[in-house]
Write a protein that holds these residues in place. Sequence first.
Motif, PDB file in Angstrom:
ATOM      1  N   MET A 145      27.210  41.230  21.389  1.00 41.97           N
ATOM      2  CA  MET A 145      28.255  42.247  21.921  1.00 41.97           C
ATOM      3  C   MET A 145      28.803  41.398  23.067  1.00 41.97           C
ATOM      4  SD  MET A 145      29.382  45.154  22.287  1.00 41.97           S
ATOM      5  CE  MET A 145      28.760  46.285  21.579  1.00 41.97           C
ATOM      6  N   LEU A 146      30.108  41.605  23.033  1.00 46.10           N
ATOM      7  CA  LEU A 146      31.109  40.786  24.189  1.00 46.10           C
ATOM      8  C   LEU A 146      31.060  41.715  25.395  1.00 46.10           C
ATOM      9  CD1 LEU A 146      34.016  39.529  22.211  1.00 46.10           C
ATOM     10  CD2 LEU A 146      32.393  38.109  23.364  1.00 46.10           C
ATOM     11  N   PHE A 147      31.259  40.977  26.693  1.00 42.94           N
ATOM     12  CA  PHE A 147      31.478  41.811  27.799  1.00 42.94           C
ATOM     13  C   PHE A 147      32.774  41.480  28.560  1.00 42.94           C
ATOM     14  CE2 PHE A 147      30.462  42.340  32.400  1.00 42.94           C
ATOM     15  CZ  PHE A 147      30.045  43.658  32.649  1.00 42.94           C
ATOM     16  N   ARG A 148      33.447  42.179  29.230  1.00 41.53           N
ATOM     17  CA  ARG A 148      34.839  41.863  29.801  1.00 41.53           C
ATOM     18  C   ARG A 148      34.547  42.303  31.166  1.00 41.53           C
ATOM     19  NH1 ARG A 148      38.933  44.216  27.305  1.00 41.53           N
ATOM     20  NH2 ARG A 148      38.846  42.632  25.954  1.00 41.53           N
ATOM     21  N   LEU A 149      34.852  41.420  32.293  1.00 44.52           N
ATOM     22  CA  LEU A 149      34.989  41.901  33.664  1.00 44.52           C
ATOM     23  C   LEU A 149      36.129  41.503  34.136  1.00 44.52           C
ATOM     24  CD1 LEU A 149      32.107  41.632  36.326  1.00 44.52           C
ATOM     25  CD2 LEU A 149      34.342  40.446  36.937  1.00 44.52           C
ATOM     26  N   ILE A 150      36.930  42.383  34.956  1.00 46.35           N
ATOM     27  CA  ILE A 150      38.273  41.961  35.513  1.00 46.35           C
ATOM     28  C   ILE A 150      38.036  42.093  37.197  1.00 46.35           C
ATOM     29  CG2 ILE A 150      40.654  42.448  35.800  1.00 46.35           C
ATOM     30  CD1 ILE A 150      40.323  43.969  32.881  1.00 46.35           C
ATOM     31  N   TYR A 151      38.237  41.395  37.979  1.00 44.95           N
ATOM     32  CA  TYR A 151      38.482  41.740  39.233  1.00 44.95           C
ATOM     33  C   TYR A 151      39.569  41.034  39.943  1.00 44.95           C
ATOM     34  CZ  TYR A 151      37.254  36.585  40.397  1.00 44.95           C
ATOM     35  OH  TYR A 151      37.546  35.389  40.320  1.00 44.95           O
ATOM     36  N   HIS A 152      39.772  41.503  41.269  1.00 48.12           N
ATOM     37  CA  HIS A 152      40.841  40.782  42.100  1.00 48.12           C
ATOM     38  C   HIS A 152      40.309  40.619  43.425  1.00 48.12           C
ATOM     39  CE1 HIS A 152      41.940  44.247  44.794  1.00 48.12           C
ATOM     40  NE2 HIS A 152      41.847  45.105  43.644  1.00 48.12           N
ATOM     41  N   SER A 153      40.921  39.511  44.245  1.00 51.21           N
ATOM     42  CA  SER A 153      40.431  39.191  45.528  1.00 51.21           C
ATOM     43  C   SER A 153      41.660  38.615  46.093  1.00 51.21           C
ATOM     44  CB  SER A 153      39.571  38.195  45.171  1.00 51.21           C
ATOM     45  OG  SER A 153      40.004  37.006  44.767  1.00 51.21           O
ATOM     46  N   ARG A 154      41.672  38.394  47.394  1.00 50.01           N
ATOM     47  CA  ARG A 154      42.485  37.955  48.434  1.00 50.01           C
ATOM     48  C   ARG A 154      42.363  36.413  48.570  1.00 50.01           C
ATOM     49  NH1 ARG A 154      41.206  40.390  52.996  1.00 50.01           N
ATOM     50  NH2 ARG A 154      42.006  42.008  52.334  1.00 50.01           N
ATOM     51  N   ASN A 155      43.687  35.891  48.043  1.00 49.81           N
ATOM     52  CA  ASN A 155      43.797  34.453  48.088  1.00 49.81           C
ATOM     53  C   ASN A 155      43.776  33.651  49.112  1.00 49.81           C
ATOM     54  OD1 ASN A 155      44.656  31.760  47.724  1.00 49.81           O
ATOM     55  ND2 ASN A 155      46.410  32.083  46.271  1.00 49.81           N
ATOM     56  N   LEU A 156      43.061  32.826  49.522  1.00 47.68           N
ATOM     57  CA  LEU A 156      42.600  32.122  50.793  1.00 47.68           C
ATOM     58  C   LEU A 156      43.182  30.810  50.955  1.00 47.68           C
ATOM     59  CD1 LEU A 156      39.385  33.279  52.271  1.00 47.68           C
ATOM     60  CD2 LEU A 156      41.562  34.407  52.504  1.00 47.68           C
ATOM     61  N   LEU A 157      43.558  30.263  49.614  1.00 45.46           N
ATOM     62  CA  LEU A 157      44.348  28.919  49.608  1.00 45.46           C
ATOM     63  C   LEU A 157      45.468  28.843  50.438  1.00 45.46           C
ATOM     64  CD1 LEU A 157      43.962  28.245  45.762  1.00 45.46           C
ATOM     65  CD2 LEU A 157      42.506  27.545  47.797  1.00 45.46           C
ATOM     66  N   ARG A 158      45.718  27.703  51.165  1.00 49.42           N
ATOM     67  CA  ARG A 158      47.014  27.470  51.919  1.00 49.42           C
ATOM     68  C   ARG A 158      47.814  26.831  50.987  1.00 49.42           C
ATOM     69  NH1 ARG A 158      45.671  31.220  54.367  1.00 49.42           N
ATOM     70  NH2 ARG A 158      44.317  31.348  56.072  1.00 49.42           N
ATOM     71  N   ARG A 159      49.341  27.089  51.260  1.00 55.86           N
ATOM     72  CA  ARG A 159      50.110  26.237  50.189  1.00 55.86           C
ATOM     73  C   ARG A 159      50.261  24.848  50.189  1.00 55.86           C
ATOM     74  NH1 ARG A 159      54.071  28.132  47.726  1.00 55.86           N
ATOM     75  NH2 ARG A 159      55.776  29.269  48.242  1.00 55.86           N
ATOM     76  N   SER A 160      49.636  24.064  51.200  1.00 56.26           N
ATOM     77  CA  SER A 160      49.606  22.680  51.630  1.00 56.26           C
ATOM     78  C   SER A 160      48.299  22.009  50.633  1.00 56.26           C
ATOM     79  CB  SER A 160      49.379  22.148  52.872  1.00 56.26           C
ATOM     80  OG  SER A 160      48.164  22.697  53.628  1.00 56.26           O
ATOM     81  N   SER A 161      47.467  22.845  50.426  1.00 49.43           N
ATOM     82  CA  SER A 161      46.245  22.178  49.746  1.00 49.43           C
ATOM     83  C   SER A 161      45.979  23.314  48.462  1.00 49.43           C
ATOM     84  CB  SER A 161      44.919  22.409  50.519  1.00 49.43           C
ATOM     85  OG  SER A 161      44.659  23.784  50.738  1.00 49.43           O
ATOM     86  N   GLY A 162      46.898  23.917  48.277  1.00 50.78           N
ATOM     87  CA  GLY A 162      46.618  25.254  47.134  1.00 50.78           C
ATOM     88  C   GLY A 162      46.859  24.291  45.560  1.00 50.78           C
ATOM     89  N   SER A 163      47.750  23.500  45.589  1.00 45.04           N
ATOM     90  CA  SER A 163      47.617  22.894  44.129  1.00 45.04           C
ATOM     91  C   SER A 163      46.516  21.965  43.807  1.00 45.04           C
ATOM     92  CB  SER A 163      48.917  21.909  44.318  1.00 45.04           C
ATOM     93  OG  SER A 163      50.255  22.737  44.113  1.00 45.04           O
ATOM     94  N   SER A 164      45.784  21.269  44.796  1.00 47.26           N
ATOM     95  CA  SER A 164      44.646  20.727  44.485  1.00 47.26           C
ATOM     96  C   SER A 164      43.506  21.361  44.315  1.00 47.26           C
ATOM     97  CB  SER A 164      44.401  19.546  45.514  1.00 47.26           C
ATOM     98  OG  SER A 164      44.185  20.119  46.748  1.00 47.26           O
ATOM     99  N   GLU A 165      43.536  22.519  45.076  1.00 45.12           N
ATOM    100  CA  GLU A 165      42.475  23.525  44.948  1.00 45.12           C
ATOM    101  C   GLU A 165      42.579  24.290  43.493  1.00 45.12           C
ATOM    102  OE1 GLU A 165      39.713  24.010  46.726  1.00 45.12           O
ATOM    103  OE2 GLU A 165      40.199  22.210  47.786  1.00 45.12           O
ATOM    104  N   LEU A 166      43.555  24.572  43.063  1.00 42.70           N
ATOM    105  CA  LEU A 166      43.956  25.220  41.692  1.00 42.70           C
ATOM    106  C   LEU A 166      43.453  24.314  40.552  1.00 42.70           C
ATOM    107  CD1 LEU A 166      47.154  27.361  42.323  1.00 42.70           C
ATOM    108  CD2 LEU A 166      44.498  27.962  41.833  1.00 42.70           C
TER     109      LEU A 166
END
Length: 137
Positions: A1-22
């Motif tokens: 059996m498969l299970f699916r979880l969907i969530y959302h959260s507030r992004n705390l990444l800053r623009r300057s470091s966001g690309s490397s964190e992603l």
Amino acid sequence: MLFRLIYHSRNLLRRSSGSSELLKIVRSAERNNLALALTGALLFDKHHFVQVLEGDRSKVTSLFIRISQDPRHEALSIIEAKDVTERVFPNWSMALIERPSDAPLDLAALSGDQLLDFLRNQLAGSSGSIAVAVPVW
């Protein structure tokens, strides 16, 4: 059996470091999700993350617990968690979708099915997505 979880959260990444964190998120998802046979998608903008995880219930749950402790986001809210008969994102260990935030999503007003449709449409119409392929099981 498969299970699916969907969530959302507030992004705390800053623009300057966001690309490397992603990039770190993508590499981690590739390594972890492939090893766990999980699939899904991650949508982000400057305000939010929305993630879908699909696979074995215990593996999805364990991964979500680890994700919930990640300092790159906060205020996690589960939108949907249920058994399903098939994967919505069978070809991705994680599809990464960047969304310009000029028109933020009203996450409180969207159901799990509406978010899945939105993510599928974003993947279909976006050439900028980073998709990490998984083998067909």
